[in-house]
Design a protein around this motif. Structure first.
Motif, mmCIF file in Angstrom:
data_model
loop_
_atom_site.group_PDB
_atom_site.id
_atom_site.type_symbol
_atom_site.label_atom_id
_atom_site.label_comp_id
_atom_site.label_asym_id
_atom_site.label_seq_id
_atom_site.Cartn_x
_atom_site.Cartn_y
_atom_site.Cartn_z
ATOM 1 N N VAL A 22 0.875 -1.180 0.000
ATOM 2 C CA VAL A 22 0.000 0.000 0.000
ATOM 3 C C VAL A 22 0.909 1.227 0.000
ATOM 4 N N ASP A 25 -0.182 4.688 1.636
ATOM 5 C CA ASP A 25 -0.303 4.853 3.080
ATOM 6 C C ASP A 25 0.739 5.857 3.565
ATOM 7 N N GLN A 294 -7.508 -0.422 0.440
ATOM 8 C CA GLN A 294 -6.401 0.456 0.051
ATOM 9 C C GLN A 294 -5.678 -0.085 -1.181
ATOM 10 N N LEU A 407 3.309 -2.832 4.000
ATOM 11 C CA LEU A 407 3.978 -1.542 4.160
ATOM 12 C C LEU A 407 5.484 -1.698 3.986
#
Length: 456
Positions: A22, A25, A294, A407
């Motif tokens: 993502v 983010d 997301q 992430l």
């Protein structure tokens, strides 16, 4: 007599060149800054993981003739990144994906032998092939190999590389392992290979490395890919991280080893796996739903549908129903630069199935993509995830997992701090590294047949 507990193997995939991460983010970092690679590698090493894995992107991906900019694209050169990480890690294996379709054995063997020396025995090579002329255009020979010949070339490529690695092999000392100073033997490094794809001879100029050869990984899921792995790989990636599918894949690949005179423990099976970790199972479930939304924006959902429909669907509402027109079946494709093109062999049947599922559940286009695409493999509290991983490994659905956090670069931190200690308490994961090389970490024999890999 009860079966002894298997030790779990864990690795970390730096998530790039895909839409798992993502990147939008606020906590996400750069996919090209060296600080991101350093953070990720040091976290994996702190957690005593076996290795870090880098995929390869040989070309910016395209869609409908334009750069595909809805997920991370591009990647620095694999060898450059791994060589740099060698200086900031001490134990972690370093695995790079290098293509056997558009490279040459001498160059690749020399690079991996050098990396194995630089890391004192921590190098690994994920051998892949490439089917598409799109990537091949970068090498001035796009489409030069029919698809059915990719593994033929790959097998000869790997065999040739092994001949180069082994050209310094002998009972006598050929070079000082500390300095690389040549100590004798007129045959050192000499090689001759004459085959269908490669006809080369000369001298290989890198002495025998600490592992003898880098650890060999293979990622193909086809019958040819499984056979290639069974014949010559040390580990194979898998996309099957559930119990039934994982056990079927595990049994099939391990069964193939005998025909090559190999034992089941000589090939590790390591599925890629994502995770959503929370304080409670309910919190983790909510996080998993958030991450999926997301990852799949409205624009991403439409592009994904275009992989099947082979049409421009930009006029459709991603929060509305699926198109009532059928996919366009033709030799050309709107997404030639995307790996997903070949995931759907029968687009008309896929479209029918998706319409039925969407109608049954009341799904929009975006809902459908979210619910049919990649899902988090492990969702729950630290205790739940540790228990799930252990159960799958003990049930022979895998030998371990390659974790892909959503992430970058900090997505692995919580797993290292909260799940790994629980696996250690169960006695199924190391608390310290027991040897200096990646072969030690994976429990693999040295190519010379001398047991575990020798220290540098």
């Amino acid at each position: 007599m009860s079966k002894p507990q298997k030790q779990i193997h864990l690795a970390a995939h730096f998530p790039g060149v895909n839409n798992t991460t993502v990147w939008s983010d606020p906590r996400a970092g750069s996919h090209i800054d060296f600080g991101s690679f350093t953070h990720f590698a040091r976290t994996a090493e702190r957690a005593k993981f076996d290795f870090l894995f880098l995929a390869e992107g040989l070309r910016l991906r395209e869609h409908a003739g334009e750069i595909y900019d809805l997920d991370v694209v591009g990647r620095p050169d694999t060898f450059t990144v791994l060589a740099a990480l060698a200086a900031v890690t001490e134990h972690l294996g370093l695995t790079g994906t290098i293509n056997s379709t558009f490279n040459e054995p001498y160059e690749v063997a020399r690079q991996f032998a050098s990396l194995d020396h630089l890391t004192e025995g921590r190098a690994a090579w994920n051998v892949v092939t490439s089917w598409d002329a799109f990537t091949g255009e970068n090498f001035r020979r796009g489409g030069f190999l029919p698809q059915e010949e990719r593994y033929t070339r790959a097998a000869e490529f790997l065999a040739t590389a092994h001949e180069l690695f082994d050209s310094w092999r002998g009972d006598e000392i050929l070079a000082d392992p500390a300095t690389g100073t040549f100590l004798g033997d007129a045959k050192a490094g000499a090689f001759v290979h004459s085959g269908r794809h490669f006809d080369i001879q000369g001298r290989f100029n890198v002495p025998r490395s600490p592992q003898g050869r880098p650890v060999i990984f293979q990622a193909g899921d086809s019958d040819e890919g499984r056979e290639f792995a069974a014949s010559d790989a040390d580990a194979i990636f898998s996309r099957y991280a559930t119990l039934e599918e994982g056990q079927a894949f595990y049994a099939d690949v391990k069964r193939r080893l005998a025909r090559y005179g190999r034992r089941p423990e000589q090939l590790k099976i390591l599925p890629a796996a994502t995770f959503a970790l929370g304080d409670t199972d309910a919190e983790a479930e909510e996080l998993a739903r958030e991450v999926r939304r997301q990852q799949v924006s409205g624009a991403t959902a439409l592009r994904h549908l275009e992989f099947v429909w082979n049409r421009d669907l930009s006029a459709y509402d991603p929060d509305g129903p699926l198109p009532d027109i059928d996919p366009l079946v033709s030799d050309g494709h709107i997404a030639e630069g995307r790996a997903q093109v070949r995931m759907y062999r029968d687009p008309l049947a896929t479209a029918r199935e998706w319409r039925e599922r969407a109608a049954a559940h009341g799904w929009s286009i975006r809902d459908l993509v979210i619910n049919t695409g990649n899902r988090q493999n492990f969702v729950g509290s630290p205790e739940t995830i540790a228990r799930s991983i252990d159960a799958l490994v003990q049930a022979d659905a895998a030998d371990g997992f390659i974790l892909v956090p959503h992430l970058t670069p900090g997505g692995l931190d919580a797993f290292a701090d909260r799940v790994v200690p629980l696996l250690q308490e169960r006695g199924v994961f190391r608390t310290e590294y027991e040897g200096p090389t990646l072969r030690h970490h994976l429990g693999l024999e040295h190519p010379d047949g001398s047991g575990a890999a020798r220290a540098a």
